[in-house]
Motif scaffolding. Structure first.
Motif, PDB file in Angstrom:
ATOM      1  N   ALA A 200       4.863  -0.227  -3.734  1.00 29.42           N
ATOM      2  CA  ALA A 200       3.855  -1.158  -4.268  1.00 29.42           C
ATOM      3  C   ALA A 200       4.309  -1.787  -5.584  1.00 29.42           C
ATOM      4  O   ALA A 200       4.309  -3.018  -5.737  1.00 29.42           O
TER       5      ALA A 200
ATOM      6  N   THR B  36      -2.838  -6.122  -5.412  1.00 27.82           N
ATOM      7  CA  THR B  36      -3.102  -4.702  -5.122  1.00 27.82           C
ATOM      8  C   THR B  36      -4.393  -4.172  -5.717  1.00 27.82           C
ATOM      9  O   THR B  36      -4.806  -3.057  -5.358  1.00 27.82           O
TER      10      THR B  36
ATOM     11  N   PRO C 258      -1.755   1.256  -4.762  1.00 32.81           N
ATOM     12  CA  PRO C 258      -2.484   2.427  -4.217  1.00 32.81           C
ATOM     13  C   PRO C 258      -2.418   3.617  -5.178  1.00 32.81           C
ATOM     14  O   PRO C 258      -1.377   3.876  -5.788  1.00 32.81           O
TER      15      PRO C 258
ATOM     16  N   THR D  45       0.817  -1.216   0.000  1.00 34.40           N
ATOM     17  CA  THR D  45       0.000   0.000   0.000  1.00 34.40           C
ATOM     18  C   THR D  45       0.849   1.264   0.000  1.00 34.40           C
ATOM     19  O   THR D  45       0.297   2.364  -0.029  1.00 34.40           O
TER      20      THR D  45
END
Length: 318
Positions: free
Chosen positions: A181, A261, A265, A176
């Motif tokens: 990421a 993911t 993010p 995150t």
């Protein structure tokens, strides 16, 4: 007399020759028909499950198709593609997709080459090492994603536990974080796809004549020189083929990144496939998502064309 005799002799030969040609043509038609009959069981599923949806998706890209039974679909021409030209989010996802594809393919090849060279060496329990090496390849991408989510877990993940045990800090939330990421997902992509590349390179190494290595060693060539002059030329076609395929597969990745993911993010891991998926199944813009798919198909087709041209030129040079 001579002319008449020649005419009599040549007369019957004409029909016989013509009849033979016609017979060969009919036999060739029968053989071709039999070949097509044998190919049809494999060709029909490809046409129905691959070519058909592809053509339907291309046609859908020129419409304003949206979700909902009561919505009517209108032909819009190139309007979806014009909107794509000005869609910064799509081009950001395209850039992320290229970074992801290169970031996975290049290290994946380098590590797989080292692994293939190691597995090709005369080591004890080599058969067990080869069996263990393909385990990541045999695992479904969804399972790989779930497993690595547990590894990256900020509270109880093995990675953060190792960081704390080594006194390197309190760990971090790898999936995150805006800066971590994409690298974290790239590591998973390398780990998941490396065995497939290693197996292909190992097959190329095993087809390299051992006598060439022995001759090079007798000439005083070291390990690096033997690799550069003997090993690499032998596996170069396999290396180019598997690298091209890996790049295409990585660029079209979906399941692994989606499980890890879901594009976050903040869109830092939103690959083009994820972007098209969201447009189609979250926002219901089927026509716009199909236009994205057409752009990606065009890019992949160009890459394939470059690869095939290079292969043909390499074959002609050889």
């Amino acid at each position: 007399m001579t002319t008449a005799t020649a005419t009599k002799r040549s007369g019957p030969q004409g029909p016989r020759a013509g009849g033979s040609t016609a017979g060969d043509g009919k036999g060739r038609i029968r053989r071709d028909g039999g070949a097509w009959f044998l190919v049809l069981p494999a060709l029909i599923p490809i046409l129905i499950l691959s070519v058909g949806p592809l053509l339907y998706g291309i046609a859908l890209a020129f419409t304003d198709a949206q979700s909902g039974r009561t919505r009517s679909t209108q032909w819009t021409g190139l309007l979806n593609f014009q909107d794509l030209l000005h869609d910064g989010l799509f081009w950001d996802s395209f850039r992320i997709g290229l970074v992801w594809a290169f970031g996975v393919t290049v290290p994946q090849f380098v590590l797989a080459l080292g692994l293939a060279l190691l597995l090709n060496a005369n080591l004890r329990m080599r058969w067990l090492a080869r069996a263990l090496a393909i385990i990541p390849w045999a695992m479904p991408e969804v399972v790989v994603g779930i497993m690595w989510r547990l590894v990256y877990n900020p509270d109880a993940g093995i990675l953060n536990e190792t960081v704390r045990d080594l006194g390197l800090g309190d760990g971090r939330d790898w999936l995150t974080g805006l800066a971590t990421a994409l690298p974290a997902v790239i590591v998973v992509g390398i780990w998941a796809g490396m065995p497939q590349t290693a197996v292909a390179l190992l097959a190329g190494l095993q087809n390299t004549p051992h006598e060439l290595h022995e001759a090079a060693a007798l000439d005083g060539a070291g390990a690096w020189r033997r690799f550069r002059t003997v090993t690499w030329p032998a596996i170069r076609p396999v290396a180019l083929a598997i690298s091209a395929l890996n790049f295409i597969w990585n660029f079209n990745s979906f399941a692994l990144v989606y499980v890890l993911t879901s594009g976050g993010p903040g869109g830092r891991t939103r690959l083009p496939m994820l972007f098209a998926y969201e447009e189609a199944f979250r926002y219901g813009q089927f026509g716009y998502a199909a236009a994205m798919g057409c752009v990606m198909v065009a890019v992949i087709s160009v890459l394939l064309a470059f690869y095939l041209v290079g292969r043909l030129r390499g074959g002609e040079d050889a």
